[in-house]
Design a protein around this motif. Sequence first.
Motif, PDB file in Angstrom:
ATOM      1  N   ASP A 188       0.843  -1.191   0.000  1.00  0.00           N
ATOM      2  CA  ASP A 188       0.000   0.000   0.000  1.00  0.00           C
ATOM      3  C   ASP A 188       0.889   1.256   0.000  1.00  0.00           C
ATOM      4  O   ASP A 188       0.650   2.197  -0.753  1.00  0.00           O
ATOM      5  N   GLU A 189       1.937   1.210   0.801  1.00  0.00           N
ATOM      6  CA  GLU A 189       2.856   2.350   0.837  1.00  0.00           C
ATOM      7  C   GLU A 189       3.544   2.535  -0.523  1.00  0.00           C
ATOM      8  O   GLU A 189       3.734   3.661  -0.998  1.00  0.00           O
ATOM      9  N   TYR A 190       3.891   1.412  -1.140  1.00  0.00           N
ATOM     10  CA  TYR A 190       4.553   1.462  -2.448  1.00  0.00           C
ATOM     11  C   TYR A 190       3.666   2.161  -3.493  1.00  0.00           C
ATOM     12  O   TYR A 190       4.096   3.086  -4.184  1.00  0.00           O
ATOM     13  N   PHE A 191       2.392   1.756  -3.572  1.00  0.00           N
ATOM     14  CA  PHE A 191       1.488   2.356  -4.566  1.00  0.00           C
ATOM     15  C   PHE A 191       1.174   3.824  -4.214  1.00  0.00           C
ATOM     16  O   PHE A 191       1.000   4.657  -5.091  1.00  0.00           O
ATOM     17  N   ARG A 192       1.126   4.110  -2.924  1.00  0.00           N
ATOM     18  CA  ARG A 192       0.867   5.486  -2.484  1.00  0.00           C
ATOM     19  C   ARG A 192       2.064   6.386  -2.841  1.00  0.00           C
ATOM     20  O   ARG A 192       1.901   7.490  -3.332  1.00  0.00           O
ATOM     21  N   LEU A 193       3.257   5.868  -2.613  1.00  0.00           N
ATOM     22  CA  LEU A 193       4.477   6.614  -2.975  1.00  0.00           C
ATOM     23  C   LEU A 193       4.518   6.882  -4.475  1.00  0.00           C
ATOM     24  O   LEU A 193       4.871   7.970  -4.914  1.00  0.00           O
TER      25      LEU A 193
ATOM     26  N   VAL B 241       1.935  11.185 -10.034  1.00  0.00           N
ATOM     27  CA  VAL B 241       0.771  12.033 -10.291  1.00  0.00           C
ATOM     28  C   VAL B 241       0.979  13.431  -9.705  1.00  0.00           C
ATOM     29  O   VAL B 241       0.850  14.432 -10.405  1.00  0.00           O
ATOM     30  N   LYS B 242       1.366  13.480  -8.432  1.00  0.00           N
ATOM     31  CA  LYS B 242       1.466  14.803  -7.792  1.00  0.00           C
ATOM     32  C   LYS B 242       2.738  15.531  -8.204  1.00  0.00           C
ATOM     33  O   LYS B 242       2.706  16.703  -8.525  1.00  0.00           O
ATOM     34  N   GLU B 243       3.878  14.845  -8.187  1.00  0.00           N
ATOM     35  CA  GLU B 243       5.141  15.543  -8.503  1.00  0.00           C
ATOM     36  C   GLU B 243       5.327  15.695 -10.016  1.00  0.00           C
ATOM     37  O   GLU B 243       5.592  16.779 -10.515  1.00  0.00           O
TER      38      GLU B 243
ATOM     39  N   GLU C  20      -4.178   9.435 -12.760  1.00  0.00           N
ATOM     40  CA  GLU C  20      -4.992   9.933 -11.637  1.00  0.00           C
ATOM     41  C   GLU C  20      -6.056   8.920 -11.236  1.00  0.00           C
ATOM     42  O   GLU C  20      -6.693   8.308 -12.100  1.00  0.00           O
ATOM     43  N   ARG C  21      -6.217   8.741  -9.931  1.00  0.00           N
ATOM     44  CA  ARG C  21      -7.256   7.845  -9.390  1.00  0.00           C
ATOM     45  C   ARG C  21      -7.755   8.425  -8.077  1.00  0.00           C
ATOM     46  O   ARG C  21      -6.982   9.019  -7.332  1.00  0.00           O
ATOM     47  N   PRO C  22      -9.028   8.197  -7.783  1.00  0.00           N
ATOM     48  CA  PRO C  22      -9.563   8.777  -6.547  1.00  0.00           C
ATOM     49  C   PRO C  22      -8.941   8.188  -5.287  1.00  0.00           C
ATOM     50  O   PRO C  22      -8.931   8.830  -4.236  1.00  0.00           O
ATOM     51  N   ASP C  23      -8.411   6.972  -5.357  1.00  0.00           N
ATOM     52  CA  ASP C  23      -7.892   6.365  -4.122  1.00  0.00           C
ATOM     53  C   ASP C  23      -6.459   6.765  -3.795  1.00  0.00           C
ATOM     54  O   ASP C  23      -5.871   6.285  -2.815  1.00  0.00           O
ATOM     55  N   GLY C  24      -5.859   7.644  -4.629  1.00  0.00           N
ATOM     56  CA  GLY C  24      -4.513   8.112  -4.303  1.00  0.00           C
ATOM     57  C   GLY C  24      -3.448   7.042  -4.397  1.00  0.00           C
ATOM     58  O   GLY C  24      -2.404   7.119  -3.740  1.00  0.00           O
TER      59      GLY C  24
ATOM     60  N   ASP D 236       0.156  -3.671 -13.330  1.00  0.00           N
ATOM     61  CA  ASP D 236       0.413  -4.203 -11.982  1.00  0.00           C
ATOM     62  C   ASP D 236      -0.392  -5.483 -11.827  1.00  0.00           C
ATOM     63  O   ASP D 236      -1.425  -5.520 -11.150  1.00  0.00           O
ATOM     64  N   THR D 237       0.068  -6.530 -12.471  1.00  0.00           N
ATOM     65  CA  THR D 237      -0.628  -7.813 -12.440  1.00  0.00           C
ATOM     66  C   THR D 237       0.300  -8.862 -11.842  1.00  0.00           C
ATOM     67  O   THR D 237       1.450  -8.569 -11.503  1.00  0.00           O
ATOM     68  N   ASP D 238      -0.176 -10.090 -11.796  1.00  0.00           N
ATOM     69  CA  ASP D 238       0.660 -11.187 -11.297  1.00  0.00           C
ATOM     70  C   ASP D 238       1.892 -11.424 -12.154  1.00  0.00           C
ATOM     71  O   ASP D 238       2.821 -12.111 -11.746  1.00  0.00           O
ATOM     72  N   ALA D 239       1.882 -10.872 -13.371  1.00  0.00           N
ATOM     73  CA  ALA D 239       3.046 -11.079 -14.248  1.00  0.00           C
ATOM     74  C   ALA D 239       4.201 -10.147 -13.863  1.00  0.00           C
ATOM     75  O   ALA D 239       5.339 -10.361 -14.275  1.00  0.00           O
ATOM     76  N   ALA D 240       3.908  -9.116 -13.092  1.00  0.00           N
ATOM     77  CA  ALA D 240       4.943  -8.117 -12.765  1.00  0.00           C
ATOM     78  C   ALA D 240       5.866  -8.603 -11.658  1.00  0.00           C
ATOM     79  O   ALA D 240       5.453  -9.307 -10.738  1.00  0.00           O
ATOM     80  N   THR D 241       7.120  -8.204 -11.784  1.00  0.00           N
ATOM     81  CA  THR D 241       8.091  -8.391 -10.693  1.00  0.00           C
ATOM     82  C   THR D 241       8.501  -6.994 -10.247  1.00  0.00           C
ATOM     83  O   THR D 241       8.689  -6.098 -11.080  1.00  0.00           O
ATOM     84  N   TYR D 242       8.635  -6.822  -8.945  1.00  0.00           N
ATOM     85  CA  TYR D 242       9.037  -5.520  -8.411  1.00  0.00           C
ATOM     86  C   TYR D 242      10.421  -5.635  -7.794  1.00  0.00           C
ATOM     87  O   TYR D 242      10.679  -6.588  -7.047  1.00  0.00           O
ATOM     88  N   LEU D 243      11.274  -4.702  -8.130  1.00  0.00           N
ATOM     89  CA  LEU D 243      12.562  -4.611  -7.457  1.00  0.00           C
ATOM     90  C   LEU D 243      12.424  -3.459  -6.466  1.00  0.00           C
ATOM     91  O   LEU D 243      12.312  -2.294  -6.869  1.00  0.00           O
TER      92      LEU D 243
END
Length: 211
Positions: free
Chosen positions: A20-25, A31-33, A40-44, A51-58
């Motif tokens: 959650d922190e990752y997506f918020r950051l 979007v903001k910077e 843009e999305r209402p949930d910030g 961003d699916t199961d196929a993605a890998t995040y470093l």
Amino acid sequence: MIQIHVVHRDNRRLYDYLFDEYFRLRYEIYVKERGWKALERPDGRDIDQFDTDAATYLLALDANRLVGGLRVVPTTHPTLMSDVFPQLTLRGPIRRHDVCELTRIFVIKERRGEQAQPRVEHIILCAAMEYGVAHQLSQYTIVMEAWWIRLQEQCWRITPLGLPVDIDGAPTVGVTADVNSETVTALRAKRGIEGPILVWRGLDRPALPAA
Ligand code: COA
Ligand code: U4Y
């Protein structure tokens, strides 16, 4: 000490607390910077169709604090280049098992432009190359604003896939970056990075050693 954690659907449960922190950051930064209105999305939260199961995040963690990240998506799945910006490629988007797309590289504001080496950005880019070698990739594809080219040329060998196109007011290019162990070795030497920096917690390490 900064470590780059490889997070994929198979070990995501170990990192769920961070997402959650990752997506918020990401929302804060893109979007903001950066003012990327398409995200843009209402949930910030910046969560897009890749961003699916196929993605890998470093994910770059410094003593458990998230300080940066990068997303890796196989080109055999939908990518930013294939589905949103195919106009950046003259010969059409690359779709190959040994090529992945890199997106959403960021470093949190407080950790940018650091003088102390190696800085977070350099560690993430070295980690991306280490990841590519570990998975026997031949190339990455990247959609990037053209200002990156100067920075990129200092560390990776990149090749344009098409002409620059104005996207939302910014000249933007599609490129490939070659993946090979020589680049990992050169980057480590240049940036003062000693040995592998990827953490594969809860994942089988790829069969080949990471460079
Ligand atoms: N437009 C033009 N140049 C930019 C830029 C932008 N939006 N963002 C960074 N740069 C340039 C800086 O001017 C700097 O150049 P310099 O070395 O000549 O001073 C250089 O890139 C390094 O940037 P800086 O932010 O100081 O530090 P960094 O290397 O630690 O981090 C990023 C680089 C891109 C990871 C960081 O700026 C970031 O997270 N930015 C927000 C996310 C983003 O825009 N990602 C890329 C999307 S294509
Ligand atoms: C999306 C629609 O970070 N539009 C989208 C979506 C910027 C434009 O893409 C739009 C993004 C890292 C966004 C903006 O107008 C490269 C990198 N590339 C960017 C990214 O998103 O990851 C795109 C640059 S173009 O509104 N846009 N997403 N739908 N889903 C990179 C990584 C490694 C390095 C160098 C750079 O080697």
